[in-house]
Write an enzyme that holds these catalytic residues in place. Structure first.
Site, PDB file in Angstrom:
ATOM      1  N   CYS A  86      21.021  17.717 -23.791  1.00 31.19           N
ATOM      2  CA  CYS A  86      20.932  16.322 -23.864  1.00 31.19           C
ATOM      3  C   CYS A  86      22.129  15.999 -24.663  1.00 31.19           C
ATOM      4  CB  CYS A  86      19.896  15.578 -24.412  1.00 31.19           C
ATOM      5  SG  CYS A  86      18.413  15.842 -23.450  1.00 31.19           S
ATOM      6  N   HIS A 104      14.563  11.714 -24.993  1.00 31.58           N
ATOM      7  CA  HIS A 104      14.839  12.043 -23.542  1.00 31.58           C
ATOM      8  C   HIS A 104      13.325  12.368 -22.984  1.00 31.58           C
ATOM      9  CE1 HIS A 104      15.927  13.228 -19.703  1.00 31.58           C
ATOM     10  NE2 HIS A 104      16.012  14.595 -20.026  1.00 31.58           N
ATOM     11  N   HIS A 106      10.658  13.262 -20.081  1.00 31.42           N
ATOM     12  CA  HIS A 106      10.251  13.817 -18.808  1.00 31.42           C
ATOM     13  C   HIS A 106       8.822  13.304 -18.150  1.00 31.42           C
ATOM     14  CE1 HIS A 106      12.948  17.688 -18.187  1.00 31.42           C
ATOM     15  NE2 HIS A 106      13.781  16.333 -18.500  1.00 31.42           N
ATOM     16  N   GLU A 131       3.760  -8.979 -22.073  1.00 32.96           N
ATOM     17  CA  GLU A 131       3.863  -9.456 -23.484  1.00 32.96           C
ATOM     18  C   GLU A 131       4.808  -8.273 -24.306  1.00 32.96           C
ATOM     19  OE1 GLU A 131       3.201 -11.850 -25.141  1.00 32.96           O
ATOM     20  OE2 GLU A 131       3.190 -11.264 -27.246  1.00 32.96           O
ATOM     21  N   HIS A 183      13.658  12.576 -12.598  1.00 34.81           N
ATOM     22  CA  HIS A 183      13.836  13.271 -13.776  1.00 34.81           C
ATOM     23  C   HIS A 183      13.231  12.631 -14.901  1.00 34.81           C
ATOM     24  CE1 HIS A 183      17.116  15.368 -16.026  1.00 34.81           C
ATOM     25  NE2 HIS A 183      16.099  15.236 -16.908  1.00 34.81           N
TER      26      HIS A 183
HETATM   27 ZN   LIG Z   1      15.801  16.228 -18.842  1.00 36.98          ZN
END
Ligand SMILES: [Zn+2]
Length: 221
Positions: A86, A104, A106, A131, A183
């Site tokens: 990442c 990140h 998944h 809300e 992903h």
């Molecule tokens: Zn990933």
């Protein structure tokens, strides 16, 4: 924890480890996928290692990267660890938005939100009438909030050019998240607790979007 320590790198490492465990328990970083970054002392980004069980990451296992170009300035003592894939995306979010923390995910809800966009033939999801939208800075519960959805690639760093395009698109100016089809999602904030809040909010929004879509489809059938 004393407030005086709240901004030290040691406290940030502990918070990142705590959040990885919490997000793993919620199914957002399972199967060694997903990741997180936060601010290091001296202007770097602390980056969790790649391909490891996220609920078992220790405070001394983070890499420090220079967000201006992503190069590693400090590695953990464990030589078998590699920095998260990442890194280039986290650094891009930092340079574009000033984000000092990016998550990140998944999560299944993010993948299914991507399916909603694919079914509609669009490059985004439109979230409304909730809300929880107030949890995103500058967004109210009467807004229609657009979140970009990009295509998956074989390797995570290859997502960068699509992210640059999404970040530059004025339709998505208030978004603090990008969904990657099939992903997961990237979600960011000014600091670690802001990224945590946005991560919780967006997972709720994705779940609500997908559940409502399912209900509406049933109503029509
Ligand atoms: Zn990933």
């Amino acid at each position: 924890m004393p407030d005086a320590n709240a901004n030290t790198e040691g406290a940030t490492r502990e918070l990142l480890v705590e959040l990885l465990g919490e997000f793993w328990r919620r199914g957002w970083v399972s199967g060694t996928g997903g990741g997180i970054c936060g601010p290091a002392d001296g202007g770097g980004l602390l980056l969790a290692p790649s391909g490891v069980h996220k609920e078992r990451v220790r405070t001394d296992e983070f890499f420090t990267v220079d967000p201006s170009d992503g190069h590693v300035v400090r590695s953990p003592d464990r030589r078998d660890l590699r920095p998260s894939e990442c890194s280039s995306i986290f650094c891009l979010a930092h340079r574009t938005w000033g984000a000092w923390s990016v998550v990140h995910s998944h999560a299944l809800s993010a993948v299914l939100a991507g399916d909603v966009a694919a079914d509609d033939g669009t490059d985004h999801v439109a979230i409304r009438d909730l809300e929880m939208l107030k949890g995103i800075p500058g967004v109210t519960n009467t807004d229609v909030h657009l979140v970009p959805v990009i295509r998956n690639t074989p390797r995570e760093p290859e997502l960068v050019s699509q992210l640059e395009t999404a970040f530059a698109d004025p339709r998505f100016r208030s978004a603090r998240a990008v969904v990657v089809r099939d992903h997961g999602a990237y979600i960011w904030g000014d600091d670690v607790l802001a990224a945590k809040r946005h991560t919780e909010v967006y997972h709720f929004l994705f779940e609500a979007l997908v559940a409502r879509r399912g209900r509406n489809t049933e109503d029509r059938s």
